[in-house]
Design a protein around this motif. Sequence first.
Motif, PDB file in Angstrom:
ATOM      1  N   SER A  10       0.837  -1.195   0.000  1.00  0.00           N
ATOM      2  CA  SER A  10       0.000   0.000   0.000  1.00  0.00           C
ATOM      3  C   SER A  10       0.875   1.249   0.000  1.00  0.00           C
ATOM      4  O   SER A  10       2.085   1.175   0.262  1.00  0.00           O
ATOM      5  CB  SER A  10      -0.910   0.015   1.233  1.00  0.00           C
ATOM      6  N   GLU A  11       0.254   2.379  -0.304  1.00  0.00           N
ATOM      7  CA  GLU A  11       0.994   3.646  -0.287  1.00  0.00           C
ATOM      8  C   GLU A  11       1.638   3.885   1.071  1.00  0.00           C
ATOM      9  O   GLU A  11       2.806   4.260   1.171  1.00  0.00           O
ATOM     10  CB  GLU A  11       0.046   4.791  -0.638  1.00  0.00           C
ATOM     11  N   GLN A  12       0.880   3.673   2.142  1.00  0.00           N
ATOM     12  CA  GLN A  12       1.398   3.899   3.483  1.00  0.00           C
ATOM     13  C   GLN A  12       2.522   2.929   3.808  1.00  0.00           C
ATOM     14  O   GLN A  12       3.496   3.298   4.479  1.00  0.00           O
ATOM     15  CB  GLN A  12       0.276   3.772   4.521  1.00  0.00           C
ATOM     16  N   GLU A  13       2.424   1.694   3.341  1.00  0.00           N
ATOM     17  CA  GLU A  13       3.494   0.717   3.574  1.00  0.00           C
ATOM     18  C   GLU A  13       4.772   1.142   2.856  1.00  0.00           C
ATOM     19  O   GLU A  13       5.872   1.002   3.401  1.00  0.00           O
ATOM     20  CB  GLU A  13       3.057  -0.672   3.106  1.00  0.00           C
TER      21      GLU A  13
ATOM     22  N   ILE B 224       5.719   4.158   2.160  1.00  0.00           N
ATOM     23  CA  ILE B 224       6.285   5.306   2.886  1.00  0.00           C
ATOM     24  C   ILE B 224       6.950   4.853   4.183  1.00  0.00           C
ATOM     25  O   ILE B 224       8.065   5.262   4.507  1.00  0.00           O
ATOM     26  CB  ILE B 224       5.187   6.354   3.174  1.00  0.00           C
ATOM     27  N   GLN B 225       6.267   3.986   4.935  1.00  0.00           N
ATOM     28  CA  GLN B 225       6.784   3.559   6.232  1.00  0.00           C
ATOM     29  C   GLN B 225       8.024   2.684   6.097  1.00  0.00           C
ATOM     30  O   GLN B 225       8.988   2.826   6.854  1.00  0.00           O
ATOM     31  CB  GLN B 225       5.708   2.806   7.014  1.00  0.00           C
TER      32      GLN B 225
ATOM     33  N   LYS C 107      -0.128   4.400  -7.124  1.00  0.00           N
ATOM     34  CA  LYS C 107       0.747   4.653  -5.976  1.00  0.00           C
ATOM     35  C   LYS C 107       1.965   5.404  -6.519  1.00  0.00           C
ATOM     36  O   LYS C 107       2.906   4.806  -7.026  1.00  0.00           O
ATOM     37  CB  LYS C 107       1.153   3.334  -5.320  1.00  0.00           C
TER      38      LYS C 107
END
Length: 465
Positions: A408-411, A413-414, A437
């Motif tokens: 995912s996008e958040q994954e 980034i993190q 993404k």
Amino acid sequence: MDLTPFLDRESNNPLNQQLIEFFKSNMHNGRIKKGMKLPSKRHLAKKLLISQTTVERAYDQLLAEGYILSKARSGIFADYEELFLIHSDPKTAELPVQDINVLTNEIIDFHYGHVDSSFFPFSAWRKSVVASLDKYSEKLCRPGDVLGEIELRSLITEYLYQSRGVNCDPNQIIIGASTSYLLQMLCHILNTGFKVGFEEPGYPRSREIFELNRKEIIPLPLDSEGLRMDAVKKNIPDLIYVTPSHQYPLGRIMTINRRLELLKWAADNQSYIIEDDYDGEFRYSGQPTPSLQALDRENRVIYLGTFSKSFLPTLRISYMILPQSLLKKATEVTTLFKQTVSSNNQYALAEFILNGEWQKHLNRMRKLYRKKRKIILEAVKNELGDKVNIHGENSGPRILIDVYLELSEQELIQKAENHGVRVYPVSDSYKKGSALKTMSLGFSGVSEEEIKRGIYLLSKSWGIK
């Protein structure tokens, strides 16, 4: 720092190891911050009533792991950037050295708005500041012009005519502390209710300024030539906000035919166009496309520019060029708002431009950004390969990558952050959302080595290599 580690002399854990764990724990918890000066070996040994050798062993280990650094004739300093709140007693001691280094290295930040301090002409800028204080000392003792100092506005007029073909009089220019502030002022100048046609995707901060002022946002899609005119003609907005020289965030350049078509529509419908030329100075191939304002013959374009992207973001100097028809109302509003940029900074920038230092700086930055652009494109192709698609690379100090991974996008980034790299999503630029993404990689504020290292770490964090 006046630190007092409490050592357990009855413990089987050696004193030097207790010291190591004490410093690590306090750095992880944020009590000892990066850049803080630590006690000298002699001072700490004397205070704790232990041998200096014990302190040396602890400091040597912390130095090897990247927690501290030693500066000749200055002392010992914490070098740990707190990325996570890690309560790691004793887990941290068990981490492999390479994992600890990931946590302790400084973040490689691919932010779009940063400036590489090693290439900024601080000496020339300092001279301009001093010269302006001498030259304009009497004027600095009186309130400045609400529109901005005429010396700077006159030079901006000349510069924009030569570089972007913009035609205006200095009295059409309003100086402000940011583009956001100038848009806020513009909402008061155009004080009747209106529909704003806004690029989809588009610059989120500008969109939010209009929404804050209760303006109706009409998302207008894009194609390969720029803003789609069928959507414009269907919705008939009162005002259109565009970034034609380097569309934010996709990086597309509006074609000359589409520019002329948009200008004709604005004239026929008595609508205004806001042209945000936020980094029009930077283009890497082909001839520069004239600004919309330069092509405008019906006075329908409101032109926005800034020194934040090309000079110093902290200087906070932006400008707006208004059509003659809006000047009367603009003068009333600016008198109420007052000037938000200090006269001192305006005069200093005027000196910087007048002495030729501005043009020298721009030439250096164009050369540097071309080099960095080549490096980041090569690094992305080598390290990320067919897992990404590159676009938006033809102008401005930034590229975009569409990521084709089952994350995912958040994954994304993190995981990048966990490996010491900060990237930025494009999703917040869409009002209606996007299935892609896409990550923004700004390279203006990172060194050439940091670019290579950062892209390598991205490939590692995302499981590509």
